[in-house]
Design a protein around this motif. Structure first.
Motif, PDB file in Angstrom:
ATOM      1  N   GLY A 152       0.782  -1.224   0.000  1.00  0.00           N
ATOM      2  CA  GLY A 152       0.000   0.000   0.000  1.00  0.00           C
ATOM      3  C   GLY A 152       0.816   1.277   0.000  1.00  0.00           C
ATOM      4  O   GLY A 152       0.249   2.372   0.044  1.00  0.00           O
ATOM      5  N   GLY A 153       2.135   1.163  -0.059  1.00  0.00           N
ATOM      6  CA  GLY A 153       2.983   2.343  -0.038  1.00  0.00           C
ATOM      7  C   GLY A 153       3.019   3.066  -1.381  1.00  0.00           C
ATOM      8  O   GLY A 153       2.728   2.479  -2.435  1.00  0.00           O
ATOM      9  N   TYR A 154       3.408   4.341  -1.344  1.00  0.00           N
ATOM     10  CA  TYR A 154       3.450   5.166  -2.560  1.00  0.00           C
ATOM     11  C   TYR A 154       4.688   6.044  -2.495  1.00  0.00           C
ATOM     12  O   TYR A 154       4.955   6.705  -1.482  1.00  0.00           O
ATOM     13  CB  TYR A 154       2.194   6.034  -2.652  1.00  0.00           C
ATOM     14  CG  TYR A 154       2.194   7.032  -3.797  1.00  0.00           C
ATOM     15  CD1 TYR A 154       1.627   6.704  -5.024  1.00  0.00           C
ATOM     16  CD2 TYR A 154       2.743   8.304  -3.647  1.00  0.00           C
ATOM     17  CE1 TYR A 154       1.612   7.625  -6.073  1.00  0.00           C
ATOM     18  CE2 TYR A 154       2.737   9.224  -4.687  1.00  0.00           C
ATOM     19  CZ  TYR A 154       2.167   8.881  -5.901  1.00  0.00           C
ATOM     20  OH  TYR A 154       2.159   9.780  -6.930  1.00  0.00           O
ATOM     21  N   ASN A 179      -0.212  -3.666  -3.881  1.00  0.00           N
ATOM     22  CA  ASN A 179      -0.890  -2.365  -3.905  1.00  0.00           C
ATOM     23  C   ASN A 179       0.058  -1.183  -3.747  1.00  0.00           C
ATOM     24  O   ASN A 179      -0.384  -0.064  -3.444  1.00  0.00           O
ATOM     25  CB  ASN A 179      -1.980  -2.301  -2.814  1.00  0.00           C
ATOM     26  CG  ASN A 179      -3.048  -3.356  -3.017  1.00  0.00           C
ATOM     27  OD1 ASN A 179      -3.707  -3.394  -4.058  1.00  0.00           O
ATOM     28  ND2 ASN A 179      -3.215  -4.236  -2.028  1.00  0.00           N
ATOM     29  N   GLY A 180       1.337  -1.405  -3.948  1.00  0.00           N
ATOM     30  CA  GLY A 180       2.308  -0.316  -3.882  1.00  0.00           C
ATOM     31  C   GLY A 180       2.455   0.361  -5.235  1.00  0.00           C
ATOM     32  O   GLY A 180       2.192  -0.232  -6.284  1.00  0.00           O
ATOM     33  N   THR A 181       2.918   1.618  -5.210  1.00  0.00           N
ATOM     34  CA  THR A 181       3.037   2.397  -6.438  1.00  0.00           C
ATOM     35  C   THR A 181       4.316   3.230  -6.429  1.00  0.00           C
ATOM     36  O   THR A 181       4.665   3.843  -5.417  1.00  0.00           O
ATOM     37  CB  THR A 181       1.840   3.356  -6.608  1.00  0.00           C
ATOM     38  OG1 THR A 181       0.627   2.602  -6.600  1.00  0.00           O
ATOM     39  CG2 THR A 181       1.942   4.131  -7.913  1.00  0.00           C
ATOM     40  N   LEU A 182       4.982   3.276  -7.587  1.00  0.00           N
ATOM     41  CA  LEU A 182       6.139   4.143  -7.796  1.00  0.00           C
ATOM     42  C   LEU A 182       5.886   5.017  -9.018  1.00  0.00           C
ATOM     43  O   LEU A 182       5.533   4.509 -10.090  1.00  0.00           O
ATOM     44  CB  LEU A 182       7.412   3.316  -8.013  1.00  0.00           C
ATOM     45  CG  LEU A 182       8.665   4.114  -8.421  1.00  0.00           C
ATOM     46  CD1 LEU A 182       9.112   5.034  -7.296  1.00  0.00           C
ATOM     47  CD2 LEU A 182       9.798   3.166  -8.830  1.00  0.00           C
ATOM     48  N   ASN A 208      -1.406  -6.167  -7.754  1.00  0.00           N
ATOM     49  CA  ASN A 208      -1.935  -4.819  -7.995  1.00  0.00           C
ATOM     50  C   ASN A 208      -0.904  -3.721  -7.725  1.00  0.00           C
ATOM     51  O   ASN A 208      -1.264  -2.594  -7.365  1.00  0.00           O
ATOM     52  CB  ASN A 208      -3.205  -4.567  -7.167  1.00  0.00           C
ATOM     53  CG  ASN A 208      -4.334  -5.499  -7.559  1.00  0.00           C
ATOM     54  OD1 ASN A 208      -4.570  -5.739  -8.742  1.00  0.00           O
ATOM     55  ND2 ASN A 208      -5.027  -6.051  -6.563  1.00  0.00           N
ATOM     56  N   SER A 209       0.356  -4.039  -7.906  1.00  0.00           N
ATOM     57  CA  SER A 209       1.401  -3.018  -7.808  1.00  0.00           C
ATOM     58  C   SER A 209       1.476  -2.253  -9.131  1.00  0.00           C
ATOM     59  O   SER A 209       0.972  -2.708 -10.167  1.00  0.00           O
ATOM     60  CB  SER A 209       2.751  -3.661  -7.490  1.00  0.00           C
ATOM     61  OG  SER A 209       3.090  -4.640  -8.464  1.00  0.00           O
ATOM     62  N   GLY A 210       2.122  -1.076  -9.099  1.00  0.00           N
ATOM     63  CA  GLY A 210       2.190  -0.270 -10.307  1.00  0.00           C
ATOM     64  C   GLY A 210       3.402   0.618 -10.352  1.00  0.00           C
ATOM     65  O   GLY A 210       3.972   0.999  -9.317  1.00  0.00           O
TER      66      GLY A 210
END
Length: 305
Positions: A152-154, A179-182, A208-210
């Motif tokens: 869940g981190g961004y 669910n993490g995003t960079l 669901n990472s991105g």
């Protein structure tokens, strides 16, 4: 600090005086000034050169400055900075390195920054690189960024090489959990005989990472740029890598985007475009009274915004 060093701080970290919040200023290989807060601690490493930045879980709205400046010719350094962003935190980190070299020896800063972004934490990381001085010695820097994003981190990374760096190799690696995003925005300009290499590797390990990696660059005169970007989709994920470059004069630009889908539900896109400034753009601005050089500058500045 002298006026040159204060001007470097203003350019690379938007510091005009003492900032609010936590900060660590490194100048010519040593600590110049530091301030910590209740939620942000900064500690000098005991085993090697560098610092640990520890942000408490749940910290909101704090801005941390960690600039580095070099104004001595012949100074070379390697520092290790580790960032621990606690769960549910939401902060901004402003870094950057400025080198002013008026001598005949190389001045060089190499930094290895490791980020540990906690669960559901959010961090914006702003990094600017700048070189000045009329000496014959090189102004070189090689930043390495290692990113670990928990569930869940961004993390948003805004990295800019403004001008004046003779040689740079910019390496970024990232591992992203569920669910993490960079998000990465790179802006880069080279001129003269400068060389710049960018190398991104992102592993989308979590469900669901991105990742969204975009580089915009301008290469002038006899400079050289190489852009490498690799996204590995190892789970249900979304990834996008893009390189847009303007080439001018006798410059050379190479772009090598790569995507690898290692899961049936990995959705990945890569794009690359390199070209000169369109003639109709120049003509339109010149009809408004600008010279060709002024028109080029307007187009370049708009492209790199």
């Amino acid at each position: 600090m002298n006026n040159t060093e204060l001007e470097l701080l203003k350019i690379i970290a938007d510091m005009d005086g003492t900032p609010d919040g936590a900060f660590n200023i490194r100048a010519n290989g040593g600590l110049a000034e530091r301030h910590v807060t209740e939620n942000v601690d900064i500690r000098t490493k005991t085993d090697k050169s560098g610092i640990d930045i520890i942000i408490k879980a749940g910290t909101k709205g704090e801005k941390i400055h960690i600039p580095v400046i070099i104004s001595e010719t012949g100074l070379s350094e390697l520092v290790y900075n580790d960032f621990y962003i606690g769960d549910d935190a939401d902060v901004e980190i402003v870094a950057g390195c400025g080198i002013h070299n008026c001598g005949s020896e190389e001045s060089r800063h190499d930094g290895i920054h490791s980020f540990f972004v906690g669960k559901n934490a959010k961090v914006k990381y702003v990094e600017k690189h700048f070189g000045s001085g009329d000496g014959e010695g090189g102004k070189n820097m090689n930043p390495t960024t290692v990113i670990n994003i928990a569930e869940g981190g961004y993390m948003e990374m805004d990295t800019t090489q403004i001008e004046g760096i003779d040689n740079t190799k910019r390496i970024t690696t990232a591992k992203i959990a569920d669910n993490g995003t960079l998000v990465v925005h790179e802006k880069l300009m080279t001129h003269g005989s400068q060389r710049a290499e960018t190398d991104f590797t992102v592993d989308l390990n979590g469900e669901n990472s991105g990742a969204h990696v975009v580089s915009r660059s301008v290469a002038k005169e006899n400079s050289y740029q190489l852009f490498l970007s690799k996204i590995n989709g190892n789970n249900i994920c979304n990834g996008h890598t893009e390189c847009d470059a303007i080439i001018m004069d006798n410059a050379t630009v190479s772009a090598i985007p790569q995507i690898s889908a290692n899961h049936i539900d990995a959705s990945l896109i890569h794009e690359a475009a390199i070209g000169k400034i369109a003639g109709e753009q120049l003509i339109k601005l010149m009809t408004l009274g600008l010279s060709e050089k002024e028109a080029e500058e307007q187009i370049v500045n708009g492209f790199l915004k």
